[in-house]
Design an enzyme around this catalytic site. Structure first.
Site, PDB file in Angstrom:
ATOM      1  N   SER A 108      -6.290  -3.124  -4.514  1.00  0.00           N
ATOM      2  CA  SER A 108      -5.293  -4.158  -4.241  1.00  0.00           C
ATOM      3  C   SER A 108      -4.636  -3.923  -2.892  1.00  0.00           C
ATOM      4  CB  SER A 108      -4.231  -4.165  -5.347  1.00  0.00           C
ATOM      5  OG  SER A 108      -4.776  -4.504  -6.601  1.00  0.00           O
ATOM      6  N   ALA A 204      -7.028  -8.861  -6.867  1.00  0.00           N
ATOM      7  CA  ALA A 204      -5.936  -7.931  -6.559  1.00  0.00           C
ATOM      8  C   ALA A 204      -4.794  -8.139  -7.548  1.00  0.00           C
ATOM      9  CB  ALA A 204      -5.450  -8.143  -5.132  1.00  0.00           C
ATOM     10  N   LYS A 205      -4.107  -7.054  -7.860  1.00  0.00           N
ATOM     11  CA  LYS A 205      -2.968  -7.162  -8.774  1.00  0.00           C
ATOM     12  C   LYS A 205      -1.701  -7.275  -7.916  1.00  0.00           C
ATOM     13  CE  LYS A 205      -1.480  -5.285 -13.237  1.00  0.00           C
ATOM     14  NZ  LYS A 205      -1.831  -6.496 -14.008  1.00  0.00           N
ATOM     15  N   CYS A 206      -1.468  -8.492  -7.454  1.00  0.00           N
ATOM     16  CA  CYS A 206      -0.328  -8.743  -6.579  1.00  0.00           C
ATOM     17  C   CYS A 206       0.587  -9.795  -7.210  1.00  0.00           C
ATOM     18  CB  CYS A 206      -0.775  -9.187  -5.192  1.00  0.00           C
ATOM     19  SG  CYS A 206      -1.794 -10.674  -5.151  1.00  0.00           S
ATOM     20  N   TYR A 210       0.764 -13.875 -10.039  1.00  0.00           N
ATOM     21  CA  TYR A 210       1.533 -14.098 -11.258  1.00  0.00           C
ATOM     22  C   TYR A 210       2.598 -15.169 -11.048  1.00  0.00           C
ATOM     23  CZ  TYR A 210      -0.978 -10.077 -12.944  1.00  0.00           C
ATOM     24  OH  TYR A 210      -1.993  -9.228 -13.330  1.00  0.00           O
TER      25      TYR A 210
END
Length: 365
Positions: A108, A204-206, A210
């Site tokens: 990420s 990516a965990k951004c 969300y």
């Protein structure tokens, strides 16, 4: 943005002037909820261009001082992870695959033009906060200590470029059940919105991913559903993932299918664990495209017998009903399926030290 600068990894321990009383902590642990109560400590590590990672600290949890021009507030350079610490029956504490979270965190970071954090420093930061707040780990069945590592750009400037200063932080929260409805299976709404497009930040965990899901998630709840499912951006046809979980489809012939990782889907660690456990069971497992139209047809014909979602927070959750503007169908009996329950039981038993760990996933601390 890989970093070749030196890393200073020694942690400074700051005393907490007023930790939560044992009585209040026990009240919280009796009904922790999810993500609303927090432990006493947090980890912070600074990164500066030319110096690398420095000033690693474990100290009292508290507000973060940011300049109003901090890059994260304007250009959204922010990433995060989620993992859990579990209390085993012998009183020991364990983590589940933290090195996998460390790798995904750096993937990420690379996509968001942020510095990579050495994996050993990521894992050590988790060890530090769990050791400091081990009394916050609930003992109740299904409960755990949820850990949230994240990184933000802190340099004060207005200009579209990667920042030159960052802060890595880890906070912790005692966690109970993720879904509050208590239903045996969740109901999901097929969104008209798109979560991610090819070439974007879907893998990516951004935070931005969300934030973009909040309106469709609210729409799902307003319509009486627990979660939202997104289709692909190009054809609006292929199943991708829920607002925060990966999906699996179970067929009557024993085949298990999950959407392939094409760059628009988050590579879930629970997803990967389920793949391994299913193969251990001798199941035929495929990572492939699966359309909404086919999902409905297979559910109605009986070819598809179960669907479940998986993720760190909710672990494994059965999906019972699916609705959208042009579809409405029930999966199986509308409740938990046998394979869903079996895979969840196997995964949770490994996480909690109640079953053998053939893949070496559990890390005692």
């Amino acid at each position: 943005m890989a970093t070749s600068a030196t890393t200073e990894a020694a942690f400074t321990r700051l005393a907490h002037p007023a930790p939560t009383s044992a009585e209040l902590r026990e009240q919280v642990l009796a009904n922790p909820g999810f993500g609303t109560n927090f432990t006493d400590h947090m980890v912070t590590i600074e990164w500066t261009e030319g110096r690398g990672w420095h000033d690693a600290t474990i100290g009292p949890r508290g507000p973060i001082a940011l300049d109003p021009a901090a890059s994260v507030l304007h250009y959204a350079q922010e990433i995060f992870e989620g993992l859990k610490a579990y209390k085993h029956g012998d009183g020991s504490i364990a983590l589940f695959r933290p090195e996998a979270n460390a790798r995904r965190f750096n993937q990420s970071a690379e996509r968001l033009a942020m510095p990579e954090l050495p994996e050993e420093l990521f894992v050590e930061s988790i060890r530090q906060i769990v050791a400091a707040d081990r009394d916050w780990i609930p003992s109740a069945e299904g409960a755990s200590l949820y850990l949230r590592p994240f990184m933000i750009a802190t340099e004060a400037f207005l200009g579209v470029r990667p920042a030159k200063q960052y802060k890595f932080i880890v906070i912790a929260s005692p966690a109970g059940n993720y879904f509050k409805s208590g239903a045996p299976a969740v109901s999901i709404w097929v969104s008209d919105y798109t979560r991610a497009a090819p070439g974007g930040t879907g893998a990516a965990k951004c935070g931005g991913n969300y934030a973009a899901s909040l309106v469709p998630q609210a729409e799902a709840i307003e319509r009486g559903h627990d979660q939202v499912v997104f289709l692909d951006a190009a054809e609006h046809k292929w199943i991708e993932e829920l607002g925060g979980m990966n999906l699996y489809f179970v067929f009557a012939d024993g085949t298990l299918v999950t959407p392939a990782l094409t760059g628009t889907i988050l590579p879930g660690i629970t997803r990967d664990s389920i793949l391994a456990l299913a193969r251990d069971e001798g199941l035929t497992v495929r990572e492939d495209r699966y359309s909404l139209e086919q999902w409905q047809a297979d559910a109605q014909s009986g070819k598809l017998v179960e669907t479940f979602a998986c993720g760190t927070a909710a672990v494994v959750t059965p999906v019972g009903k699916v609705s959208g503007r042009e579809v409405e169908f029930t999966i199986g009996s509308g409740g938990p399926g046998q394979l869903t329950q079996k895979l969840k039981s196997r995964l949770v038993s490994i996480q909690r030290g109640e079953a053998p760990d053939p893949h070496g996933w559990v890390m005692k601390i």
